[in-house]
Structures are given as C-alpha cells and as structure tokens.
Scaffold this motif. Structure first.
Motif, PDB file in Angstrom:
ATOM      1  N   MET A  22      11.417  -7.918  -1.087  1.00  0.00           N
ATOM      2  CA  MET A  22       9.834  -7.862  -0.539  1.00  0.00           C
ATOM      3  C   MET A  22       9.726  -6.996   0.574  1.00  0.00           C
ATOM      4  N   ILE A  23      10.804  -7.096   1.734  1.00  0.00           N
ATOM      5  CA  ILE A  23      10.163  -6.155   2.389  1.00  0.00           C
ATOM      6  C   ILE A  23      10.384  -4.707   2.252  1.00  0.00           C
ATOM      7  N   GLY A  24      11.997  -4.506   0.606  1.00  0.00           N
ATOM      8  CA  GLY A  24      11.723  -3.140   0.211  1.00  0.00           C
ATOM      9  C   GLY A  24      10.028  -2.753  -0.310  1.00  0.00           C
ATOM     10  N   GLU A  25      10.025  -3.471  -0.975  1.00  0.00           N
ATOM     11  CA  GLU A  25       8.345  -3.119  -1.178  1.00  0.00           C
ATOM     12  C   GLU A  25       7.780  -2.774  -0.897  1.00  0.00           C
ATOM     13  N   ALA A  26       7.953  -3.581   0.416  1.00  0.00           N
ATOM     14  CA  ALA A  26       6.815  -3.241   1.599  1.00  0.00           C
ATOM     15  C   ALA A  26       6.779  -1.591   2.032  1.00  0.00           C
ATOM     16  N   TYR A  27       8.282  -1.174   2.236  1.00  0.00           N
ATOM     17  CA  TYR A  27       8.869  -0.042   2.803  1.00  0.00           C
ATOM     18  C   TYR A  27       7.971   1.310   1.844  1.00  0.00           C
ATOM     19  N   GLN A  28       8.822   1.182   0.827  1.00  0.00           N
ATOM     20  CA  GLN A  28       8.152   1.364  -0.872  1.00  0.00           C
ATOM     21  C   GLN A  28       6.083   1.752  -0.768  1.00  0.00           C
ATOM     22  N   LYS A  29       5.638   1.047  -0.416  1.00  0.00           N
ATOM     23  CA  LYS A  29       4.256   1.276   0.411  1.00  0.00           C
ATOM     24  C   LYS A  29       4.021   2.061   1.255  1.00  0.00           C
ATOM     25  N   TYR A  30       4.472   1.717   2.053  1.00  0.00           N
ATOM     26  CA  TYR A  30       4.068   2.462   3.496  1.00  0.00           C
ATOM     27  C   TYR A  30       4.779   4.014   3.478  1.00  0.00           C
ATOM     28  N   TYR A  31       5.204   4.336   2.364  1.00  0.00           N
ATOM     29  CA  TYR A  31       5.887   5.345   2.493  1.00  0.00           C
ATOM     30  C   TYR A  31       4.435   6.449   1.621  1.00  0.00           C
ATOM     31  N   LEU A  32       4.295   5.805   0.463  1.00  0.00           N
ATOM     32  CA  LEU A  32       2.916   5.920  -0.695  1.00  0.00           C
ATOM     33  C   LEU A  32       2.214   6.087   0.660  1.00  0.00           C
ATOM     34  N   GLN A  33       1.722   5.967   1.779  1.00  0.00           N
ATOM     35  CA  GLN A  33       0.439   5.589   3.202  1.00  0.00           C
ATOM     36  C   GLN A  33       1.563   6.834   3.900  1.00  0.00           C
ATOM     37  N   SER A  34       2.136   7.193   4.141  1.00  0.00           N
ATOM     38  CA  SER A  34       2.663   8.147   6.033  1.00  0.00           C
ATOM     39  C   SER A  34       3.528   9.686   4.762  1.00  0.00           C
ATOM     40  N   LYS A  35       4.471   9.283   4.101  1.00  0.00           N
ATOM     41  CA  LYS A  35       5.430  10.229   3.393  1.00  0.00           C
ATOM     42  C   LYS A  35       6.574  10.452   4.354  1.00  0.00           C
ATOM     43  N   LYS A  36       7.172   9.086   4.715  1.00  0.00           N
ATOM     44  CA  LYS A  36       7.982   9.815   5.396  1.00  0.00           C
ATOM     45  C   LYS A  36       8.878   9.545   4.880  1.00  0.00           C
TER      46      LYS A  36
ATOM     47  N   ALA B 259      14.439   3.523  -9.400  1.00  0.00           N
ATOM     48  CA  ALA B 259      13.821   3.945  -9.910  1.00  0.00           C
ATOM     49  C   ALA B 259      12.462   4.284  -9.593  1.00  0.00           C
ATOM     50  N   GLY B 260      12.221   3.961  -8.965  1.00  0.00           N
ATOM     51  CA  GLY B 260      10.475   3.342  -8.376  1.00  0.00           C
ATOM     52  C   GLY B 260      10.718   4.667  -7.223  1.00  0.00           C
ATOM     53  N   ASN B 261      12.249   4.241  -6.153  1.00  0.00           N
ATOM     54  CA  ASN B 261      12.267   5.179  -5.322  1.00  0.00           C
ATOM     55  C   ASN B 261      12.219   6.300  -5.868  1.00  0.00           C
ATOM     56  N   ALA B 262      13.268   7.140  -6.802  1.00  0.00           N
ATOM     57  CA  ALA B 262      13.488   8.117  -7.133  1.00  0.00           C
ATOM     58  C   ALA B 262      11.516   8.587  -7.445  1.00  0.00           C
ATOM     59  N   GLU B 263      11.183   8.085  -8.863  1.00  0.00           N
ATOM     60  CA  GLU B 263       9.082   8.412  -8.691  1.00  0.00           C
ATOM     61  C   GLU B 263       8.718   8.471  -7.694  1.00  0.00           C
ATOM     62  N   MET B 264       8.991   8.093  -6.445  1.00  0.00           N
ATOM     63  CA  MET B 264       8.067   8.466  -5.022  1.00  0.00           C
ATOM     64  C   MET B 264       8.726   9.339  -4.530  1.00  0.00           C
ATOM     65  N   ARG B 265       9.864  10.694  -5.408  1.00  0.00           N
ATOM     66  CA  ARG B 265      10.591  11.001  -4.416  1.00  0.00           C
ATOM     67  C   ARG B 265      10.468  12.899  -5.563  1.00  0.00           C
TER      68      ARG B 265
END
Length: 553
Positions: A185-199, A236-242
């Motif tokens: 759950m925390i990992g998924e939250a970090y993914q969503k945070y990345y989509l907002q900040s792109k860090k 795979a989700g992280n790779a997509e975001m990258r």
C-alpha cells in the motif's frame, strides 16, 4: 487482510481460535472451503464465534467483488455489535466491530466512494483501533492528492501497529501477510506521488516497499507464484512511469505466465490495464484496444476503480483516434468527460471531511467527530436542496412547448450523429470564386482546425486579431476567408463553436447541467450570462434553461 484476535481470544476456546486462523488462510488458498467453514461457525452457541463466522462470510463475498452482499452482512453485523457494546464493557465485541468497519471502509474505498467510506469511519469510530483509524485516513488523503501526509500516516500506522506482536493462535505467515499488504500500500502511494511530482526518487521508494513486501511472503513459501506475479506487475508499473514500455510489457507478460492470476479478477484487471497502456505507447493500437475491452468486461463485475476506468477510456479514445475510427474515438472521449465529472464530485464531497480530520487530530476532541458527522450530513442535504431549487428555477413554461420540443429532439439527434462543430468546406464541396489563393485557404483551414482541437475558442480573448496572429496572417485576409470560404462572419463561427461545446457537455455531464448560467458562460469564454443566453437562443432557438430542463426529463 489478516486481523488480530488478541482481544477476541478472551471469549474463544483454543479450538475456536485455530478454526478462525484456518478460515483466514483458506480465504486466500481455497475460498469455497473457507465459505463452508465460516458458515458452520454461524451455527455455534458461542455468540462471538458465531458473529465471527458472519464476518468471514462477508470477507468471502468481498474477495469475489460481490460488494452488495458483503456490505449488507457487514452493516447488519455493525448494528448488532453496536448494540452489544452498549450493553457490556467486554471489548471482544468492540474489536470485531472495528474489523467490520475496516472491511466496510475498504469496500467503499475500492469503489471510489470516499464520502461513504469516511461516513462509516466516523459513525463507528469509537470502536476503531487508533492504528487502523490512522491508516484509513492516510488512504483517504492519498486518494485526494495529499500524498506526503498520507504516506507518513501509513508508515506511522505500520510502525505502531499492535500486530507487531503475534496474537494468540496467530501464525507468523498470516501476520507477515498483513504487513506485506501494508508495505504494498505504501509502495503504491509512492507511485501515485511520483505521478504528481515526477521525482524519480519516489519510484525508488516504491520499489523498496514492493520488494520488502515480496520478501516477507516468499520467505514463508506462501502463495509463491501469485506473490511473484504481483511483484512483476508492480515492477512493470514503475517501468511504465519511467517511460520504459518495452521493459514494462516484458514484465507484465512474465508475471502473467504460469502464475495463476486468473483466480483474482481484480489482479487480472491491473495486468490488462498496464498492458493496454504499454501497447498504446508502443503504437500497437489493436492490442491496446483488445486489453482495454478486457478491462471493461471485468469492470462490469468488480466496479473497481473509476480512476483506472478513466485511464482505459482515454487509451481507447486515443487508440481509435490513431486508427482513424472517429466514431469510437469520440464515443470514448465523451465517456471520459462524464467519468471525470463523477470522480470530481466524489472527491469534492470527501475533501472537506478529510480536512476536518486534521482539526480533530489537533484538538483531540472526540466531540468534533460527532459534530463533523452532523455537519457532513447537513452539508449534503444543503447541496441537494440548492440543486433542487436551482432546477425549479430553470423551469419555465412556454406556449410554444411542442415546437421547442421538436427543436430539442433535433439537436439531440445531431449530437448523436456527430460533434456540433463547423464543417470543413473544401473547393470540391462548394463552387465559389474566391479572391484568396488556394494555398492561403488550405493553411487557414488547417490552422483553424488545430485551434478547434485545442479548444482555443473557449478563451475570452478568442477574437479575430488573436486568431489572425496565431495563423500568421492579418485580420483583413482572415475576415475575407470567413466571408468567402465559410460563408459566415468570424463572430458567427465563434458562436457556433462555443454553443456546440456547451451542447455536447450538457449532453454528457449531468453535473454540468447544475452550473449557473454565469458559470456556463465563463466556461465557454463569455463574461456575462446575458450574452451567453442571447447567443444560445440565436443558435438553437431555445433558452438554455429550457434545454437543460428537457435533458433532466
């Protein structure tokens, strides 16, 4: 999610506790066998054991995405336990009530119904453990975009959880699964945070928690294939975001192959969503469309989640557009806009509730929770009352009712056929002698189409000189183009575009129909409602209030 029975154990025999632990494990490995065991529990003479059986029957339906049945059982249980907790000081009932509330919260959270989730959380909060309360509000914060605070709350809830110590009869495997769920759950939250900040560092944090969760499960050799599939999916989700779509697609395929994910329809949805997105970005549009429709088929069963469904609609719209299938592209674009409105309404209703939770935490006054619940209800009734008054205010009876109804139906028919936008006029369609050269006409037509696609006409400064500057020409030539080629003035052209946009949006979005005339006017570039109403009547022969009222009917 594995739940503690440290308190309930005071009311249960050791044999009862062992049966409960078996049911918890069977819900993951053999759901049908778990249902049979839970049903037998409901015949016990031990009341708390009997109620636990009903709780696990609700869990069975929850895992099958039969939320209607699960909710009915959980609410009945909560009402029963609420009355019991008033009659006795024994915390066994209070603890089970917290478990029911937790499941009910996640049920509404999965459906995107954050207002309802928070309502139940507030209603029964006196029986909800502190760590669970903090985790649930952290989830709500993340859903509403407050990622930093939400993640901090999830971490704190995990670090202070009473589950750090095993409950009586609780296996280490099931306890570790509980914490694996928390870390994912925390990992998924970090993914969503990345989509907002792109860090990029946020994706590194997501990877850390996903791997931490997987290690907990793999060390016990528990559901190894399924755990591995989920890890591949999250990587795979992280790779997509990258932007690494080929790598992501390979990971998705690796996760699906031989890992028996078909038993969990919600997991299948996540794979279908990710693969559809990868195929779209790799320009394999047919495959993107195939996996998108698979997701929609399963969404009809699970109803999870509106945010992901919106992504699918967007992928379909863009994929069909790339294939020049304008009809389907337009259809899914409309679906996207309607869904955006419904998502915004859900989040706007919940937003104030979460901010008021901040106030509760600072003041530490339990009364504030009760007051907020009342305020929330009154607020909803107030909104409904205002919308009702507004709807009545729009209603006006016309003598020429039948004529207006015919005009209304004609507009709706045209909307269904195609967007209400000015048609391109080419030399083949209309034989007219132009004083403008063909090259200028072609370039101007293309330039106007680009501005239309960007919806530049919605800006208040969309005037002749503005457009001329955008098209690298002057107002004289541009005015001649409209008069000679389009057979209309620039003002008429702008009015058609803006009113066409309003008609489409009113048709697609019930929420937009509740806007005031001033708000609708500003939405399409007019400074005042009077101008908008006048132009709307000129273009359609109807007043906007009449048109909206007919849509409501």
């Amino acid at each position: 999610m594995t739940l503690s029975y440290a308190t309930i154990a005071q009311e249960l025999s050791r044999k009862d506790i062992i049966q409960i632990r078996e049911v918890q494990a069977l819900l993951i490995s053999n759901p049908e066998k778990a249902l049979a065991a839970a049903t037998r529990m409901t015949t016990s003479q031990n009341e708390i054991f009997r109620l636990c059986g009903k709780y696990y029957i609700a869990n069975y339906h929850y895992n099958r995405s039969d939320y209607k049945t699960a909710k009915q059982i959980l609410i009945e249980l909560l009402d029963t336990l609420e009355s019991k907790s008033r009659l006795t000081s024994n915390k066994s009932y209070v603890d089970l009530k917290g478990m029911c509330l937790n499941k009910l919260f996640y049920l509404h959270k999965n459906l995107g119904e954050y207002s309802q989730a928070l309502y139940f959380l507030d209603k029964y909060n006196d029986g909800n453990p502190t760590d669970r309360f903090e985790e649930q509000y952290g989830i709500a914060r993340i859903a509403l975009g407050d990622y930093a605070e939400g993640i901090a709350m999830l971490k704190h809830a995990a670090a202070t959880s009473p589950h750090l110590r095993l409950g009586e009869g609780e296996s280490k495997t099931m306890n570790d699964k509980l914490f694996a769920d928390k870390y994912n759950m925390i990992g998924e939250a970090y993914q969503k945070y990345y989509l907002q900040s792109k860090k990029p560092i946020l994706l590194d944090s997501a990877d850390y928690y996903f791997n931490k969760a997987a290690r907990l499960m793999l060390d016990h050799d528990f559901e190894t294939a399924y755990t591995t599939a989920l890890l591949y999916m999250r990587q795979a989700g992280n790779a997509e975001m990258r932007g690494q779509y080929r790598k992501a697609l390979a990971l998705y395929r690796k996760g699906k192959h031989g890992n028996n994910i078909e038993q969990n329809i919600r997991t299948v949805q996540q794979f279908d969503l990710g693969m559809a997105n990868c195929f779209y970005h790799l320009k394999q549009y047919d495959s993107a469309i195939t996996y998108s429709h698979r997701y929609i088929k399963n969404y009809a069963i699970t109803r999870i989640s509106k945010e992901n469904l919106l992504v699918i609609y967007n992928i379909l719209s863009k994929s069909y557009n790339a294939k020049k299938d304008n009809k389907e592209a337009y259809r899914y674009a409309r679906k996207s806009l309607m869904l955006i409105d419904s998502i915004d309404v859900i989040k706007n209703k919940s937003l104030g509730f979460v901010h008021n939770y901040d106030l509760k935490k600072i003041t530490a006054e339990s009364e504030e929770i009760i007051n907020q619940k009342t305020y929330f209800k009154l607020g909803l009734f107030g909104v409904l009352f205002i919308l009702t008054i507004t709807a009545l205010g729009f209603y006006y009876y016309y003598r020429e009712q039948k004529s207006k109804q015919r005009r209304f139906l004609e507009i709706i028919r045209k909307l269904k056929e195609k967007p209400l936008l000015p048609d391109d006029i080419t030399n083949d369609e209309k034989e007219v002698k132009y004083t403008l050269d063909d090259d200028f006409i072609t370039k101007t037509a293309m330039g106007l189409r680009k501005l239309e696609e960007k919806e530049a006409f919605l800006k208040p400064n969309f005037r002749l000189d503005f457009v001329a500057k955008k098209l690298n020409t002057n107002t004289t030539y541009l005015s001649q183009y409209f008069n000679q080629v389009m057979d209309k003035t620039f003002s008429e052209y702008t009015q058609e575009l803006r009113i066409g946009h309003v008609l489409q949006k009113l048709d697609e979005s019930p929420v937009f129909r509740n806007y005031t005339m001033q708000a609708i006017a500003e939405e399409v570039g007019y400074k005042d409602a009077a101008t908008f109403v006048r132009v709307f009547k000129k273009q359609t022969g109807l007043s906007p209030s009449y048109y909206i009222e007919q849509l409501r009917k």
